[in-house]
Design a protein around this motif. Structure first.
Motif, PDB file in Angstrom:
ATOM      1  N   TYR A 127       8.464   4.729 -11.038  1.00 51.40           N
ATOM      2  CA  TYR A 127       7.878   4.144  -9.775  1.00 51.40           C
ATOM      3  C   TYR A 127       7.066   5.546  -9.082  1.00 51.40           C
ATOM      4  O   TYR A 127       7.411   6.331  -9.400  1.00 51.40           O
ATOM      5  N   LEU A 128       6.056   4.890  -8.271  1.00 48.97           N
ATOM      6  CA  LEU A 128       5.252   5.733  -7.575  1.00 48.97           C
ATOM      7  C   LEU A 128       5.100   5.011  -6.263  1.00 48.97           C
ATOM      8  O   LEU A 128       5.063   3.795  -6.043  1.00 48.97           O
ATOM      9  N   GLN A 129       4.655   5.848  -5.069  1.00 48.50           N
ATOM     10  CA  GLN A 129       4.650   5.323  -3.853  1.00 48.50           C
ATOM     11  C   GLN A 129       3.495   6.153  -3.015  1.00 48.50           C
ATOM     12  O   GLN A 129       3.439   7.330  -3.321  1.00 48.50           O
ATOM     13  N   ALA A 130       2.937   5.519  -2.280  1.00 42.47           N
ATOM     14  CA  ALA A 130       1.790   6.154  -1.258  1.00 42.47           C
ATOM     15  C   ALA A 130       1.714   5.392   0.042  1.00 42.47           C
ATOM     16  O   ALA A 130       1.860   4.170  -0.130  1.00 42.47           O
ATOM     17  N   GLU A 131       1.497   6.189   1.066  1.00 46.30           N
ATOM     18  CA  GLU A 131       1.415   5.645   2.258  1.00 46.30           C
ATOM     19  C   GLU A 131       0.121   5.296   2.572  1.00 46.30           C
ATOM     20  O   GLU A 131      -0.728   6.323   2.157  1.00 46.30           O
ATOM     21  N   MET A 132      -0.472   4.349   3.090  1.00 47.64           N
ATOM     22  CA  MET A 132      -1.669   4.111   3.478  1.00 47.64           C
ATOM     23  C   MET A 132      -2.057   3.721   4.900  1.00 47.64           C
ATOM     24  O   MET A 132      -1.589   3.049   5.529  1.00 47.64           O
ATOM     25  N   PRO A 133      -3.040   4.767   5.654  1.00 48.53           N
ATOM     26  CA  PRO A 133      -3.030   4.267   7.233  1.00 48.53           C
ATOM     27  C   PRO A 133      -3.915   3.029   7.263  1.00 48.53           C
ATOM     28  O   PRO A 133      -4.863   3.211   8.296  1.00 48.53           O
ATOM     29  N   VAL A 134      -3.631   1.931   6.887  1.00 49.71           N
ATOM     30  CA  VAL A 134      -4.609   0.550   6.913  1.00 49.71           C
ATOM     31  C   VAL A 134      -3.686  -0.515   6.966  1.00 49.71           C
ATOM     32  O   VAL A 134      -2.513  -0.387   6.531  1.00 49.71           O
ATOM     33  N   SER A 135      -3.978  -1.502   7.374  1.00 51.00           N
ATOM     34  CA  SER A 135      -3.242  -2.818   7.447  1.00 51.00           C
ATOM     35  C   SER A 135      -2.842  -3.200   6.274  1.00 51.00           C
ATOM     36  O   SER A 135      -3.748  -2.983   5.147  1.00 51.00           O
ATOM     37  N   ILE A 136      -1.879  -4.042   6.077  1.00 53.93           N
ATOM     38  CA  ILE A 136      -1.417  -4.742   4.826  1.00 53.93           C
ATOM     39  C   ILE A 136      -2.704  -5.474   4.194  1.00 53.93           C
ATOM     40  O   ILE A 136      -2.967  -5.450   2.899  1.00 53.93           O
ATOM     41  N   ASP A 137      -3.703  -6.205   4.913  1.00 54.79           N
ATOM     42  CA  ASP A 137      -4.745  -6.958   4.264  1.00 54.79           C
ATOM     43  C   ASP A 137      -5.662  -5.850   3.701  1.00 54.79           C
ATOM     44  O   ASP A 137      -5.958  -6.202   2.564  1.00 54.79           O
ATOM     45  N   HIS A 138      -5.898  -4.876   4.312  1.00 55.08           N
ATOM     46  CA  HIS A 138      -6.742  -3.748   3.486  1.00 55.08           C
ATOM     47  C   HIS A 138      -6.261  -3.105   2.235  1.00 55.08           C
ATOM     48  O   HIS A 138      -6.845  -3.146   1.364  1.00 55.08           O
ATOM     49  N   GLY A 139      -4.810  -2.961   2.339  1.00 56.78           N
ATOM     50  CA  GLY A 139      -4.056  -2.570   1.324  1.00 56.78           C
ATOM     51  C   GLY A 139      -4.184  -3.418   0.417  1.00 56.78           C
ATOM     52  O   GLY A 139      -4.589  -3.165  -0.844  1.00 56.78           O
ATOM     53  N   ILE A 140      -4.007  -4.758   0.365  1.00 57.25           N
ATOM     54  CA  ILE A 140      -3.978  -5.686  -0.689  1.00 57.25           C
ATOM     55  C   ILE A 140      -5.470  -6.050  -1.197  1.00 57.25           C
ATOM     56  O   ILE A 140      -5.609  -6.187  -2.324  1.00 57.25           O
ATOM     57  N   ILE A 141      -6.550  -6.221  -0.474  1.00 60.33           N
ATOM     58  CA  ILE A 141      -7.555  -6.533  -1.035  1.00 60.33           C
ATOM     59  C   ILE A 141      -8.157  -5.107  -1.570  1.00 60.33           C
ATOM     60  O   ILE A 141      -9.017  -5.283  -2.646  1.00 60.33           O
ATOM     61  N   GLY A 142      -7.840  -4.124  -1.318  1.00 64.30           N
ATOM     62  CA  GLY A 142      -8.243  -2.753  -1.923  1.00 64.30           C
ATOM     63  C   GLY A 142      -7.319  -3.054  -3.330  1.00 64.30           C
ATOM     64  O   GLY A 142      -8.067  -2.357  -4.326  1.00 64.30           O
ATOM     65  N   LEU A 143      -6.187  -3.453  -3.431  1.00 55.10           N
ATOM     66  CA  LEU A 143      -5.450  -3.605  -4.651  1.00 55.10           C
ATOM     67  C   LEU A 143      -6.154  -4.465  -5.749  1.00 55.10           C
ATOM     68  O   LEU A 143      -5.865  -4.074  -6.871  1.00 55.10           O
ATOM     69  N   MET A 144      -6.540  -5.254  -5.241  1.00 54.88           N
ATOM     70  CA  MET A 144      -7.157  -6.661  -6.016  1.00 54.88           C
ATOM     71  C   MET A 144      -8.764  -6.544  -6.363  1.00 54.88           C
ATOM     72  O   MET A 144      -9.273  -7.344  -7.079  1.00 54.88           O
ATOM     73  N   ASP A 145      -9.144  -5.484  -5.808  1.00 55.77           N
ATOM     74  CA  ASP A 145     -10.838  -5.215  -5.752  1.00 55.77           C
ATOM     75  C   ASP A 145     -11.198  -4.722  -7.102  1.00 55.77           C
ATOM     76  O   ASP A 145     -10.807  -3.785  -7.394  1.00 55.77           O
ATOM     77  N   PRO A 146     -12.171  -5.518  -7.856  1.00 56.97           N
ATOM     78  CA  PRO A 146     -12.592  -5.066  -9.077  1.00 56.97           C
ATOM     79  C   PRO A 146     -13.727  -4.192  -8.977  1.00 56.97           C
ATOM     80  O   PRO A 146     -13.917  -3.417 -10.134  1.00 56.97           O
ATOM     81  N   ALA A 147     -14.490  -3.847  -7.955  1.00 54.98           N
ATOM     82  CA  ALA A 147     -15.847  -3.312  -7.984  1.00 54.98           C
ATOM     83  C   ALA A 147     -15.581  -1.735  -7.667  1.00 54.98           C
ATOM     84  O   ALA A 147     -16.522  -1.083  -7.731  1.00 54.98           O
ATOM     85  N   HIS A 148     -14.357  -1.327  -7.071  1.00 52.16           N
ATOM     86  CA  HIS A 148     -14.266   0.136  -6.689  1.00 52.16           C
ATOM     87  C   HIS A 148     -14.043   1.051  -7.879  1.00 52.16           C
ATOM     88  O   HIS A 148     -14.366   2.103  -8.046  1.00 52.16           O
ATOM     89  N   GLY A 149     -13.612   0.425  -9.017  1.00 48.00           N
ATOM     90  CA  GLY A 149     -13.125   1.004  -9.983  1.00 48.00           C
ATOM     91  C   GLY A 149     -14.180   2.501 -10.561  1.00 48.00           C
ATOM     92  O   GLY A 149     -13.812   3.496 -10.749  1.00 48.00           O
ATOM     93  N   PRO A 150     -15.287   2.018 -10.782  1.00 49.97           N
ATOM     94  CA  PRO A 150     -16.109   3.061 -11.358  1.00 49.97           C
ATOM     95  C   PRO A 150     -16.403   4.309 -10.206  1.00 49.97           C
ATOM     96  O   PRO A 150     -17.099   5.193 -10.781  1.00 49.97           O
ATOM     97  N   PHE A 151     -16.269   4.012  -9.080  1.00 49.54           N
ATOM     98  CA  PHE A 151     -16.672   4.812  -7.987  1.00 49.54           C
ATOM     99  C   PHE A 151     -15.516   5.662  -7.560  1.00 49.54           C
ATOM    100  O   PHE A 151     -15.566   6.912  -7.110  1.00 49.54           O
TER     101      PHE A 151
END
Ligand code: FES
Ligand SMILES: [Fe+2]
Length: 371
Positions: A164-188
């Motif tokens: 397992y791995l953990q990381a804390e992010m200083p953003v709301s749950i919503d930004h955390g989740i949409i960041g997780l499912m976001d397909p377009a950030h990969g190459p950058f």
């Protein structure tokens, strides 16, 4: 599919969903007869294990005067509040003793409860069920029992490796989740010579389908432009490699890769700690490359790198979000994010009206994007 969302509506409402299980702490960090602090959905918790090692979770506030209980004495069964010594059972939260009562004072001690939460150990984590209402801090109510067990990782053989791995992010749950499912950030965000480069961007088409409380990226052959997948394809029979990715409310992303008898399975959660803070927990199990020396170290290294890249990105994003900028979601790359917001709204509406949830997706959809 009807376009329901205007860009302005995408500003995450930071609403945290109750009535679900959430990962609280890694199980290996909670020793018996010790007390630990955790926060879920802005609720302070005290977490521990009894003498037999069974985990429990209480609201970290004494029902007498709100004293945090995690600083109290714990004998492996009951927690003693450090202020006036009231004792509470770790599991039920039921009061066992109020030391100040005299023999002729008839207060019914056992009717007092420190708020108790259902707590389960699953795949290396302690999960806590956060019910819709309460439990209230000053309580005369036993806890609300969940209707189902905590989520688990799908496993396809008896022997497997686990990490397992953990990381804390200083953003709301919503930004955390949409960041997780976001397909377009990969190459950058996830560039590395051994993974892929920006130049490898190409058009992709993926099929999605509705599933209860979520959506699935249907079984497909993994992305052709990343080295580990190329390796996997070489290693197993090329045509048999498939990936399935599910998202299910409130915060579960599970990914399964199967190649013949080999498999890799992960369950990633984004847990709301407070309105502006979330934590990502990636838990993976696999039987791939089990006998290859350092394979699991390598896998952990790759995952740690990924998660760190995401964490750093969200840390920077939090800077930009401080001043409440207008945001937008675009088609098709942000369609999964739109579904997430729509699912959340549909879930809340169903709860409010006491009716069945209306799934925002009418049926299978193919999305296209370049990444
Ligand atoms: S505050 Fe806990 S016993 Fe008084
Ligand atoms: Fe990412």
């Amino acid at each position: 599919m009807p376009e329901l969302d205007l860009p302005q509506r995408q500003a995450p409402d930071t609403l945290m969903l109750t009535g679900f299980w959430y990962r609280a702490l890694p199980a290996d960090r909670v020793a018996p007869r010790q007390l630990y602090k955790a926060t879920l959905l802005e609720i302070p918790l005290v977490i521990g294990r009894d003498r037999e090692g069974h985990p429990f979770a209480l609201r970290d506030a004494c029902p007498h005067r709100g004293m945090p209980l995690h600083g109290g004495q714990f004998d492996g069964e009951n927690i003693e509040c450090p202020y006036h010594g009231w004792k509470f059972n770790g599991h039920s939260g039921q009061c066992q003793l109020i030391p100040s009562l005299t023999a002729d004072q008839t207060m019914k001690v056992d009717r007092v409860y420190a708020g108790s939460f259902a707590c389960e150990e699953r795949d290396g984590f302690l999960w806590v069920f956060i019910p819709d209402a309460g439990p209230p801090s000053a309580g005369f109510t036993p806890r609300a029992e969940p209707s189902a067990s905590a989520p688990q990782i799908e496993k396809f053989s008896d022997k497997y490796k686990f990490a397992y791995l953990q990381a804390e992010m200083p953003v709301s749950i919503d930004h955390g989740i949409i960041g997780l499912m976001d397909p377009a950030h990969g190459p950058f965000v996830h560039q590395a010579w051994w993974w892929r480069s920006q130049h490898s961007i190409h058009e992709k088409r993926k099929n999605f389908e509705p599933i209860p409380n979520g959506f699935r990226m249907s079984a497909h052959k993994p992305s052709s432009n990343s080295a580990p997948y190329k390796l996997l394809r070489l290693f197993a029979d090329a045509d048999s490699v498939t990936t399935t990715i599910d998202f299910v409310l409130p915060n579960l992303r599970s990914e399964t890769i199967r190649a013949g008898k080999y498999w890799f399975s992960s369950l990633t959660t984004v847990t709301p700690i407070t309105r502006n803070q979330c934590r990502i927990d990636v838990v993976a199990a696999w039987n791939l490359f089990r006998w290859v020396p350092f394979a699991s170290e390598l896998l952990k290294f790759v995952f740690a790198k990924f998660v760190e890249q995401d964490r750093r990105t969200m840390e920077m994003q939090a800077e930009g979000l401080k001043h409440n900028p207008h945001l937008m979601l675009i088609d098709d790359a942000d369609r999964p994010a739109k579904w997430y917001f729509q699912l959340k709204a549909a879930h809340l509406e169903a709860k409010r009206t006491g009716t069945e949830m209306r799934h925002p997706m009418a049926g299978p959809v193919t999305l296209k994007w370049r990444s």
